[in-house]
Design an enzyme around this catalytic site. Structure first.
Site, PDB file in Angstrom:
ATOM      1  CG  LEU A  48      -2.331  -0.459   1.155  1.00  0.00           C
ATOM      2  CD1 LEU A  48      -3.017  -0.283   2.509  1.00  0.00           C
ATOM      3  CD2 LEU A  48      -3.113   0.262   0.072  1.00  0.00           C
ATOM      4  CG  ASP A  49       1.015   3.941  -3.342  1.00  0.00           C
ATOM      5  OD1 ASP A  49       1.901   3.107  -3.589  1.00  0.00           O
ATOM      6  OD2 ASP A  49       0.247   4.411  -4.206  1.00  0.00           O
ATOM      7  N   PRO A  50       2.522   4.809   0.825  1.00  0.00           N
ATOM      8  CG  PRO A  50       4.740   5.493   1.114  1.00  0.00           C
ATOM      9  CD  PRO A  50       3.800   4.921   0.088  1.00  0.00           C
ATOM     10  CB  ALA A  52      -2.829   4.147   0.312  1.00  0.00           C
TER      11      ALA A  52
END
Length: 270
Positions: A48-50, A52
């Site tokens: 998961l992107d930072p 997100a």
């Protein structure tokens, strides 16, 4: 004779369905959970992107062997697109690269969604973990290099417009397969609508077979793990009782529930 290195930690196994907060990297989340459970081994089933938040399945011990099955599972994301700007990272973190004064109407957005449903070709963002000649695309992008990333097939099962709270932003929800970049959707939809766009907010709510009901936060985990335990000056518990926190684990076999099941006749089984 080669001495076998003793493994550090406990041979604990199971799944933690972690509610990752914004600002935390997926690898950081794995390290924190591994430390909290004092596990020998840990890994996650899909970055998961930072920026997100939401569902990050983290496997401990023997459960790490089932990570590939979970990574194949369908995922659900709820996200907000900000119209009028395209950014280098396709989210709020990047520099503005294109600006438009146009804002799409609800009718224009709804008319576009069928083009993004089903099996589509998608080009990953420049800032992504895709490897280009042995290097991560995001490392090359940080050096100012623009790289050619080939498009790939991804599948989007459902794509819904949830609401348009303002002319500037729209909220969507998708159910999709492995490898789908939501940031790419924002970029491509913005271009198709002639107004540009980037991700302003992103939350993952399911990774089959896990869902929001399985989520647990860092605060909840820490409260159970460190309840009534003394912490020394280095932030390390002086003694640990893992009974309560181990009860929060989802069994290793739960990951296999997302696999297809086939019923064989007696003849075929023979």
């Amino acid at each position: 004779m080669v001495r076998q290195r003793k493994k550090r930690g406990r041979p604990v196994s199971g799944w933690v369905i972690f509610d990752k907060p914004k600002g935390m990297r997926s690898t950081e989340a794995v390290s924190q959970i591994k430390w909290l459970f004092h596990a020998q081994k840990a890994g996650h089933a899909g970055t998961l992107d930072p920026l997100a938040s939401g569902l990050l399945p983290i496997a401990l011990g023997e459960a790490t062997k089932t990570v590939p099955y979970v990574m194949q599972g369908t995922k659900t994301y709820r996200f907000q697109i900000a119209w009028g700007e395209e950014r280098s990272t396709d989210d709020l973190e990047g520099e503005i690269t294109h600006i438009s004064s146009k804002r799409p109407t609800q009718e224009e957005i709804l008319a576009l969604l069928p083009q993004y449903t089903g099996v589509i070709l998608q080009t990953p963002p420049q800032f992504s973990a895709i490897k280009i000649t042995g290097n991560r695309a995001y490392d090359l992008a940080r050096e100012g290099k623009v790289v050619e990333i080939p498009p790939r097939q991804v599948e989007i099962e459902t794509f819904k417009l949830i609401e348009t709270p303002t002319r500037e932003r729209s909220v969507f929800e998708i159910t999709c397969g492995k490898g789908t970049y939501v940031r790419s959707l924002a970029r491509d939809m913005g271009r198709d609508l002639g107004c540009y766009g980037h991700i302003a907010d992103l939350r993952r709510t399911t990774v089959a077979p896990f869902c929001e009901d399985d989520l647990i936060t860092w605060e909840e985990l820490k409260a159970v793990a460190l309840d009534k335990i003394a912490i020394n000056e280095n932030g390390i518990p002086s003694e640990r009782n893992f009974t309560k926190i181990d009860e929060l684990l989802i069994e290793t076999g739960a990951a296999l529930k997302c696999l297809s099941h086939y019923t064989l006749s007696e003849t075929r089984a023979q």
